[in-house]
Design a protein around this motif. Structure first.
Motif, PDB file in Angstrom:
ATOM      1  N   CYS A  49       0.829  -1.211   0.000  1.00  0.00           N
ATOM      2  CA  CYS A  49       0.000   0.000   0.000  1.00  0.00           C
ATOM      3  C   CYS A  49       0.865   1.263   0.000  1.00  0.00           C
ATOM      4  O   CYS A  49       0.542   2.244  -0.684  1.00  0.00           O
ATOM      5  CB  CYS A  49      -0.928  -0.006   1.218  1.00  0.00           C
ATOM      6  SG  CYS A  49      -2.211  -1.277   1.165  1.00  0.00           S
ATOM      7  N   THR A  50       1.966   1.229   0.744  1.00  0.00           N
ATOM      8  CA  THR A  50       2.865   2.379   0.764  1.00  0.00           C
ATOM      9  C   THR A  50       3.482   2.615  -0.601  1.00  0.00           C
ATOM     10  O   THR A  50       3.562   3.754  -1.078  1.00  0.00           O
ATOM     11  CB  THR A  50       3.971   2.168   1.812  1.00  0.00           C
ATOM     12  OG1 THR A  50       3.373   1.960   3.094  1.00  0.00           O
ATOM     13  CG2 THR A  50       4.901   3.368   1.873  1.00  0.00           C
ATOM     14  N   ALA A  53       0.902   4.045  -2.938  1.00  0.00           N
ATOM     15  CA  ALA A  53       0.602   5.437  -2.597  1.00  0.00           C
ATOM     16  C   ALA A  53       1.700   6.368  -3.109  1.00  0.00           C
ATOM     17  O   ALA A  53       1.415   7.443  -3.662  1.00  0.00           O
ATOM     18  CB  ALA A  53       0.441   5.575  -1.088  1.00  0.00           C
TER      19      ALA A  53
END
Length: 224
Positions: A49-50, A53
């Protein structure tokens, strides 16, 4: 009386108790291993997810978040995850650009030898051709490294920004990874790269005239 009346009757041994079936997946693990597996999955999910993003902030239009965290985003994206949109409008790529390399090698006998130009892009193309699932490295690593270099240098191969030195290091590292297995018996002293650019010819049904001559851009020799 029947002689068998008083003989003891043999009882069948009890059947061994079967262990209960093990639950599939993580549920079948013991408690400590379930905790470790959950933590590992959580770490992978957070990392994924990082990454998504940061890539989104890199390709998205400039905004308050991307400006405030520009150093963090650039540090994560460059050079391995850099993005571009040259496949689509408004500026699709209309050139074939091949990256070539040569090396100066000290042989085992002490002789200094300069190799011929080696077409790294052609090697990547041969590895991709007829392969239904080519690797991301074969498709993009060398091409993006060259784009990264040209985007951070002027026509005289001088750095124009803070990422100039990083792009040189990245390109040199890729070249060495390709050359070292070839020259195991010698020692590579210097490498030089160049691009061979040729415009894609116009289709046969078009009246457009295209210059299809090959143009070279040579970089200076880099000491290893």
């Amino acid at each position: 009386m029947d002689s068998n009346e008083h003989e003891p009757v043999e009882e069948a041994p009890p059947e061994p108790r079967k262990a209960p079936p093990r639950a599939p997946g993580i549920a079948g693990l013991s408690a400590p291993y379930r905790v470790l597996a959950a933590l590992a999955l959580a770490a992978v999910a957070v990392a994924a997810c990082t990454h998504l993003a940061l890539v989104f902030l890199h390709v998205a239009p400039s905004n308050t978040v991307s400006k405030r965290n520009a150093a963090l985003i650039d540090g994560w994206i460059y050079p391995e995850f850099e993005q571009n949109w040259k496949l689509f409008a408004p500026n699709p790529l209309q050139q074939n650009i091949a990256v070539e390399v040569r090396a100066q090698v000290r042989t085992g006998g002490g002789e200094l030898v300069t190799s011929g130009w080696r077409d790294l892009s052609a090697e990547d193309g041969a590895a991709i051709r007829h392969n239904p699932l080519p690797s991301h490295t074969e498709q993009n690593e060398l091409r993006r490294a060259w784009d990264f270099f040209t985007g951070s240098h002027d026509d005289d191969n001088k750095p124009t920004g803070e990422r100039g030195a990083l792009s040189e290091e990245y390109l040199r590292r890729i070249a060495l990874e390709r050359l070292v297995p070839v020259y195991r018996d010698g020692r590579i002293l210097r490498v030089q790269l160049r691009s061979a650019t040729r415009s894609v010819p116009a289709p046969s049904w078009s009246d457009e005239k295209t210059d299809t001559q090959t143009y070279y851009r040579e970089l200076p020799w880099w000491t290893v």
